[in-house]
Design a protein around this motif. Structure first.
Motif, PDB file in Angstrom:
ATOM      1  N   ILE C 175     -13.354  38.054  56.937  1.00  0.00           N
ATOM      2  CA  ILE C 175     -12.191  37.166  57.032  1.00  0.00           C
ATOM      3  C   ILE C 175     -12.519  36.134  58.088  1.00  0.00           C
ATOM      4  CG2 ILE C 175      -9.826  36.984  57.841  1.00  0.00           C
ATOM      5  CD1 ILE C 175      -9.021  39.031  56.145  1.00  0.00           C
ATOM      6  N   LEU C 176     -12.211  34.875  57.727  1.00  0.00           N
ATOM      7  CA  LEU C 176     -12.638  33.786  58.596  1.00  0.00           C
ATOM      8  C   LEU C 176     -11.558  33.352  59.577  1.00  0.00           C
ATOM      9  CD1 LEU C 176     -14.502  31.473  56.060  1.00  0.00           C
ATOM     10  CD2 LEU C 176     -15.425  33.316  57.465  1.00  0.00           C
ATOM     11  N   PRO C 178      -9.495  30.564  61.181  1.00  0.00           N
ATOM     12  CA  PRO C 178      -9.075  29.325  60.525  1.00  0.00           C
ATOM     13  C   PRO C 178      -9.645  28.050  61.160  1.00  0.00           C
ATOM     14  CG  PRO C 178      -7.177  30.522  61.451  1.00  0.00           C
ATOM     15  CD  PRO C 178      -8.374  31.329  61.761  1.00  0.00           C
ATOM     16  N   LEU C 241      -8.224  33.866  69.920  1.00  0.00           N
ATOM     17  CA  LEU C 241      -7.056  33.019  69.655  1.00  0.00           C
ATOM     18  C   LEU C 241      -6.344  33.357  68.351  1.00  0.00           C
ATOM     19  CD1 LEU C 241      -5.624  30.638  70.972  1.00  0.00           C
ATOM     20  CD2 LEU C 241      -7.219  29.117  69.844  1.00  0.00           C
ATOM     21  N   TYR C 242      -7.091  33.678  67.305  1.00  0.00           N
ATOM     22  CA  TYR C 242      -6.471  33.880  65.994  1.00  0.00           C
ATOM     23  C   TYR C 242      -6.347  35.346  65.595  1.00  0.00           C
ATOM     24  CZ  TYR C 242      -6.817  28.877  65.669  1.00  0.00           C
ATOM     25  OH  TYR C 242      -6.678  27.536  65.926  1.00  0.00           O
ATOM     26  N   ALA C 243      -6.788  36.243  66.460  1.00  0.00           N
ATOM     27  CA  ALA C 243      -6.666  37.669  66.150  1.00  0.00           C
ATOM     28  C   ALA C 243      -6.623  38.463  67.442  1.00  0.00           C
ATOM     29  CB  ALA C 243      -7.839  38.130  65.288  1.00  0.00           C
ATOM     30  N   ARG C 246      -4.478  44.145  67.990  1.00  0.00           N
ATOM     31  CA  ARG C 246      -3.744  44.878  66.956  1.00  0.00           C
ATOM     32  C   ARG C 246      -4.094  44.362  65.562  1.00  0.00           C
ATOM     33  NH1 ARG C 246       2.752  45.283  65.831  1.00  0.00           N
ATOM     34  NH2 ARG C 246       2.597  43.015  65.710  1.00  0.00           N
ATOM     35  N   TYR C 247      -4.086  43.071  65.426  1.00  0.00           N
ATOM     36  CA  TYR C 247      -4.398  42.476  64.130  1.00  0.00           C
ATOM     37  C   TYR C 247      -5.848  42.705  63.758  1.00  0.00           C
ATOM     38  CZ  TYR C 247      -4.835  38.829  60.539  1.00  0.00           C
ATOM     39  OH  TYR C 247      -5.091  38.130  59.374  1.00  0.00           O
ATOM     40  N   HIS C 250      -6.435  46.135  62.507  1.00  0.00           N
ATOM     41  CA  HIS C 250      -5.888  46.210  61.156  1.00  0.00           C
ATOM     42  C   HIS C 250      -6.830  45.569  60.144  1.00  0.00           C
ATOM     43  CE1 HIS C 250      -3.066  45.926  57.836  1.00  0.00           C
ATOM     44  NE2 HIS C 250      -3.362  44.642  57.756  1.00  0.00           N
ATOM     45  N   LEU C 251      -7.396  44.428  60.495  1.00  0.00           N
ATOM     46  CA  LEU C 251      -8.335  43.754  59.584  1.00  0.00           C
ATOM     47  C   LEU C 251      -9.543  44.628  59.297  1.00  0.00           C
ATOM     48  CD1 LEU C 251      -8.516  40.010  60.764  1.00  0.00           C
ATOM     49  CD2 LEU C 251      -7.380  40.943  58.737  1.00  0.00           C
ATOM     50  N   ILE C 254      -8.504  47.098  56.686  1.00  0.00           N
ATOM     51  CA  ILE C 254      -8.332  46.463  55.376  1.00  0.00           C
ATOM     52  C   ILE C 254      -9.681  46.120  54.753  1.00  0.00           C
ATOM     53  CG2 ILE C 254      -7.480  44.395  54.202  1.00  0.00           C
ATOM     54  CD1 ILE C 254      -5.298  46.293  55.004  1.00  0.00           C
TER      55      ILE C 254
END
Lengths: 161, 828, 263
Positions: C175-176, C178, C241-243, C246-247, C250-251, C254
């Motif tokens: 996952i990139l 952004p 900055l974008y993750a 917690r996120y 999760h990634l 997934i």
């Protein structure tokens, strides 16, 4: 200072330069070929895209000295008068507004055509990952490359025929 | 003028004429400032910038930098004390003080990136190395990085004389909104954030300044949207006379509002050129563009909406707390107050309204206009809360809008803030867009997708925009230090070819083509016979510039009117040559001819002229004993070309008596008002619920920009605006941390949309010509950024409707969307 | 960038010897990582030693092992018939590195030597028991990556080739971010003869690693169901900055599921 020799748009050039000089700055300042632009310093925007030994690269992420003995094609060398089918396609499809990213788009467009022949729009969008435009929303650039690729491939086939 | 009437005589208007500017740009022969600089022998200037958000400068040591080989000069504030501070162009009513904004920081730096010193050196390598040798001793203070924190904060005050960091408190009210809120069936109270973003044009700011010591002339190249305004600002800061200053902005690689401000680097470069006697160039790199070129938006939005249970709006109360950044810079302060504050009622009838806009200073880069400038902020909160009203009342979002729209027969309509909407059928536009989008199938589509485990959503937004900034008195009242007109000079050369000089300035809009289309059609000459000149204060006498989607409405009209004046005068000359009355002469496609059936009798007036001309020859012969040559008037001449008329106009051997020479007309067009651009945007999104990624499946825009001069160019403007609007909604954000450092200083950290982020955009137009200009045009350049964000956000929230998520602030990045769903679901 | 001396040695051996003798040398292969670092003045080598034309681009199979010359560009790896036949997941990975322009210049050797946290190949190395060949020795994946931006390479030591164990049952997904459009998280799954491998890149600040919990689950049952409830501790994750942690955790979970599903 380091000596560097390369072929640019079919012409041999030889200069003494600071090894720090980027390829894009070499072309712009030493050869006054200002058609290739810089838009960032993190190698994301692709405005500086041109061809080295037949492949699209970011000229801001190459030192001029790395190009010793290599073959460079800039937007100025694509045609003598702007008549290349890819250039024409950009005009026909309003594929540029401010024009700053355009030389990079034309050069990656030619590279896409070379590798993919006549790709569909989704493929073109993916292939433009390394080229940012802020004006057009990309839609007409995709149309231009789509049409330009077809016309370029036709032209090449007609040459071979 | 109706579209049909405009197009009847039009050979060019309404057509996709391929752009003239493309000829050079696809060949790499564009003339951006840095391109001109690369071909000029010039020193290179580089700027040392503050690394702190808020600090006092204790000491700057430039001694090592000064002696580095290749360094020609190093300047700090005390070296340039004769230069005046940077101007604020737009001081809205209630803003009583303008804080000092020095060119180089004197005692205090107030944002990370603020210029502190400059190095001027033989080349870029030397300049960059020298910058590193300058040491600055800072006394660092706690920065204030949120407008909420800054507003009213007397302990952390950025400017000594600005209490509580509040620049102004601007208010417009109508009716009794408190009563409306008290008595309404439904009251919604919401708080939205309109995120700080930045224009990020591909071409950064760039300057090349050359001073000729012998003539005293300064030739200043700069990437600007307002060459004349910037020329005046430069002259003022330098104390330099305008008649010796030529400001050139040849090709501009994107502006979007960021090149409307007037910046320190222009003054510094010019000053260095004058002082050092050598040309000096400067070009910002991308990190400088992010740090020190004006940002956009950044409003906290507090909204209270009152409505009946049938969905009729009773009142709207809004407080906008707008972050102006560290200084009142350029057009920055006026954007939230005037553009934002005055248009908060949008397309709706709102009987009671109270709008307050507070401009606040913080330790961040100053904000300025960014495409839409105030209108996206206004539309966003309005279209969000209208959608929420629909949800609250379980009504169709389309119906809620339609029942509150101002109707065509109510136009022109005065909105609560006193502004006017001129004309337009909002409901018809909305219905057409809905039909194009297949709106009635949305509910089923969503259900079907859900059954497949997919989350899709639909969102709509309707916007209005006061476009075409004008008139001059309006600008004056709004606090602008500039005019509201635009100049157009049309000059026909003695061979019938034309040069148009426009005070507007393209940064990609294609004026070189569209203005030529306007002139070509008004003059009825081939498009190829018209050349357009912009961006040169030495050639164009005066201009206001390009912003607020005004160039076609104001600048294009000026050219149209000037062209018509030329045709009128040329007709008089042609009539004289054809020896007919003016009313017996008709003009079409470059030829003046005698109207069929107008009789062969010469007019009495023409007879008198002939007699007079005969007398003139006799007197001349008597006085100088030379025969005036016979006039070239072939017998039975029935037509004469525009080129022949033009030649006569300049050489003047045979002009009507007392007629001034030349076919050269300048019009300053000062329209009476601002046409309303409007439209509907509809967005369809799919959410990957596991990752929070938002995929835009469709985006449809049905915009009304009145008559369309060049359809492909108009469509291109919508595409570009959509990309930026969608970017704001889904990914773009300028981020400062608590220490006042900019975390998004490059394309590696600021999310720029790419081609693969978009579906095939669907764009169409309705055409409602405006009466505010004879071309019937409204603005088109900013519509995309105004309509897209609320449509996209409404779509995302619709996709997530089962989770009852009321709000996710922009940008709706994957992590934020995922977190909102995760938290709403109460997942561990 | 800061100034430097530029050297163009004629052989790989000469390059290695020269670099070993210099103050703060850096090797220049594709330059797609090094040059941006130098432009940003975050890297300031005293000397640049170019490896242009010296690194092998050879790709060959030796039994079940794929050998790729360090000089092979991402584009060359993506299109090579041996790679697409014997290790298609690696061809897929290479075809997605950066963008087309980067892929024409960036090399496998350069990528591994730079070992940026958001790199793609590191996960493949962990999943496929890669061995990194240099002018002097062969280094296992475990020993090669020593931390974010650092490797076991000594001054003057040049990567010449990398070997990977091959399998057709492998999949790479990422996952990139952004902004930079580089991976926030990348997962490479492979079913080798001796068992499953799941490697994760972009998640930990220390670099790519093998996800033991996921591998254990997959050893029992190589299916998506087996990793349905896989957990990744937030505390181990980077926050960018974008993750946030917690996120990101999760990634990882997934992407593990999706990678297994893609096999």
């Amino acid at each position: 200072m380091t000596q560097v020799s390369m072929t640019v748009n079919g012409k041999m050039v030889s200069k003494d330069i600071d090894p720090r000089m980027l390829l894009v700055d070499f072309l712009r300042e030493k050869l006054t070929l200002t058609g290739t632009h810089t838009g960032c310093e993190t190698s994301h925007c692709g405005a500086c895209t041109l061809h080295v030994d037949g492949r699209a690269v970011k000229s801001c992420t190459m030192l001029a000295v790395e190009c010793d003995g290599r073959d460079i094609l800039t937007v100025e060398g694509v045609s003598a008068d702007g008549s290349h089918p890819m250039q024409k396609a950009f005009t026909d499809h309003h594929g540029l507004q401010c024009g700053y990213c355009t030389s990079g788009m034309i050069m990656i467009g030619l590279d896409i055509a070379k590798r993919h022949g006549t790709p569909d729009r989704e493929t073109i969008r993916t292939e433009l990952k390394g080229n940012i435009c802020r004006c057009t929303g990309y839609q007409n650039i995709v149309s231009a490359i789509e049409a330009g690729a077809v016309a370029t491939t036709d032209a090449v086939e007609n040459e071979d025929a | 003028m109706s579209a049909e009437k405009l197009n009847k005589s039009a050979k060019s208007i309404g057509q996709f004429v391929r752009r003239s500017e493309d000829k050079r740009m696809v060949r790499g022969q564009g003339r951006y400032v840095a391109d001109v600089a690369a071909k000029t022998e010039a020193l290179t200037m580089m700027v040392l910038r503050s690394v702190h958000g808020f600090a006092t400068i204790k000491n700057i040591d430039v001694s090592q930098a000064q002696v580095m080989p290749g360094v020609v000069a190093v300047y700090i504030a005390e070296d340039i004390s004769e230069l005046k501070d940077l101007p604020c162009d737009w001081v809205p009513p209630t803003m009583t003080k303008v804080p000092q904004h020095p060119i180089l920081a004197k005692k205090t730096v107030r944002y990370a990136g603020q210029p502190v010193a400059i190095v001027v050196a033989e080349d870029r390598y030397c300049a960059a190395d020298a910058l590193e040798l300058i040491t600055v001793d800072y006394d660092v203070h706690m920065p204030v990085v949120h407008q909420g924190e800054a507003c009213g904060n007397k302990k952390a005050q950025l400017h000594d004389d600005i209490l509580g960091n509040i620049a102004y408190r601007f208010n417009r009210a109508d009716g009794d909104v408190c009563a409306a809120l008290d008595s309404a069936d439904v009251v919604l109270k919401r708080c939205y954030y309109n995120n700080r973003i930045t224009a990020a044009p591909l071409e950064g700011r760039a300057v090349l300044s050359e001073f000729d010591e012998v003539s005293g002339h300064l030739t200043h190249h700069t990437s600007s949207q307002l060459p004349h305004v910037h020329g005046r600002a430069l002259a003022k800061c330098l104390g330099f006379p305008l008649h010796k200053l030529r400001l050139l902005s040849p090709d501009v690689g994107g502006g979007f509002g960021a090149k409307l401000g007037f910046y320190a680097e222009d003054v510094l470069c010019a000053h260095a050129a004058i002082t050092l006697g050598r040309a000096v160039r400067w070009a910002e790199n991308r990190s400088e563009n992010f740090a020190a070129t004006t940002h956009g938006r950044d409003h906290m939005q507090y909204v209270e909406l009152a409505a009946t249970k049938e969905g009729k709006l009773l009142g709207l109360k809004v407080k906008l707390v707008a972050d102006l950044g560290a200084y009142a810079m350029g057009m920055g302060p006026g954007v939230p107050a005037i553009n934002g504050g005055l248009s908060l009622s949008g397309p709706y009838k709102i009987p009671n309204a109270d709008f307050t806009v507070q401009g606040v200073y913080t330790n961040r880069m100053p904000t300025g206009p960014y495409r839409g400038a105030g209108h996206p902020e206004a539309s966003y909160l309005l279209e969000r809360v209208m959608n929420e009203l629909a949800t609250e009342l379980d009504m169709d979002p389309r119906t809620v809008r339609k029942i509150n729209f101002i109707t065509p027969d109510e136009m022109p309509y005065r909105i609560p803030t006193g502004f006017g909407l001129d004309s337009g059928d909002f409901a018809a536009n909305l219905d057409k867009a809905a039909a194009m989008a297949g709106y009635d199938d949305f509910a089923d589509e969503k259900k079907k997708a859900r059954a497949e485990g997919r989350y899709i959503g639909h969102g709509m937004a309707f916007y209005t925009e006061m476009s075409g900034a004008a008139p001059t008195l309006g600008m004056f009242a709004a606090g602008f230090d500039r005019s509201g007109h635009e100049s157009g000079r049309v000059m026909m050369h003695p061979d019938g070819k034309v040069t148009v000089y426009s005070g507007s300035h393209s940064q990609g809009q294609g004026h070189q083509t569209s203005f030529a289309q306007i002139a070509a059609d008004a003059l009825q000459i081939p498009f190829e016979d018209v050349e357009v000149v912009q961006g040169d204060t030495g050639a164009v006498p005066f201009g206001t510039g390009t912003y607020n989607s005004r160039s076609m409405a104001v600048g294009g009209t000026a050219i149209h009117l000037a062209s018509r004046k030329i045709v009128k005068k040329a007709t008089q000359i042609a009539a004289h040559k054809l020896e007919r009355r003016v009313e017996d002469v008709e003009y079409a496609d470059g030829v003046f001819s005698i109207k069929p059936g107008s009789g062969l009798k010469r007019a009495m007036g023409e007879k008198v002229i002939q007699v007079k001309a005969g007398l003139r020859r006799k007197i001349f012969k008597k006085m100088v004993r030379i025969d005036l040559p016979e006039l070239n008037r072939p017998e039975n001449m029935t037509e004469i070309s525009f080129a022949e008329v033009a030649r006569e106009a300049y050489i003047g051997h045979d002009l009507p008596f007392k007629m001034p020479h030349a076919l050269d007309e300048t019009v300053f067009f000062d329209p009476k008002g601002m046409p309303t651009a409007f439209g509907t945007h509809i967005s369809v999104v799919e959410i990957d619920i596991e990752t929070g990624q938002v995929k835009l499946l469709r985006h449809l825009a049905l915009d009304d920009c009145g008559n369309i001069i060049n359809p492909k160019l108009a469509e291109g403007q919508i595409h570009g605006g959509l990309a930026q609007g969608i970017g704001q909604a889904l990914m773009e954000q300028v981020v400062y941390d608590e220490a006042g450092d900019l975390n998004t200083g490059g394309f590696d950290s600021y999310a720029m949309p790419r081609a693969s982020d978009f579906p095939e955009l669907e764009t169409e137009f309705t055409v409602t010509p405006t009466k505010f200009n004879p071309l019937g045009v409204r603005g088109v350049g900013e519509s995309g950024t105004i309509g897209a964000p609320p449509a996209v956000v409404n779509a995302v929230l619709d996709a997530l409707s089962e989770f009852d998520i009321q709000n996710i602030d922009m940008p709706m990045t994957p992590s934020k969307v995922w977190a909102a769903v995760h938290d709403a679901r109460g997942d561990s | 960038m800061h100034s430097f001396e530029y050297h163009t040695p004629k052989t790989l051996k000469a390059a290695a010897k020269l670099a070993a003798s210099l103050g703060r040398p850096a090797f220049l292969a594709g330059g797609q990582t090094l040059l941006p670092e130098m432009k940003g003045r975050r890297a300031a080598p005293s000397d640049l030693v170019t490896l242009s034309g010296l690194l092998s681009k050879k790709i060959k199979m030796s039994g079940d092992t794929l050998l790729i010359g360090a000089g092979a560009t991402h584009a060359e790896i993506a299109e090579d018939p041996l790679v697409t036949k014997h290790l298609p997941a690696l061809a897929d990975l290479a075809s997605q590195v950066g963008d087309p322009q980067v892929r024409h210049r960036g090399t496998l050797g350069g990528s591994l030597a730079a070992n940026v946290p958001a790199g793609d190949y590191q996960a493949a190395c962990w999943a496929l028991d890669a061995e990194i060949h240099t002018v002097t020795r062969v280094i296992s994946t475990r020993d090669f990556f020593t931390g974010a931006g650092t490797t076991a390479l000594e001054k003057g030591e040049i990567v010449t080739a990398v070997t990977f164990r091959t399998t057709n049952k492998a999949y790479f997904t990422k996952i990139l971010d952004p902004a930079a459009r580089s991976p926030l998280v990348g997962v490479f799954v492979a079913l080798l003869e001796d068992g499953p491998r799941i490697a994760v890149s972009g998640a930990r600040s220390t670099g790519a690693y093998r996800h033991e919990a996921a591998e254990a689950a997959l050893t029992q049952d190589f299916s998506v169901t087996a990793v349905e409830d896989i957990k990744t501790p937030e505390g181990e994750m980077m926050s960018t900055l974008y993750a946030d942690e917690r996120y990101r955790a999760h990634l990882v979970n997934i992407l593990i599921r999706r990678a297994v599903g893609g096999c």
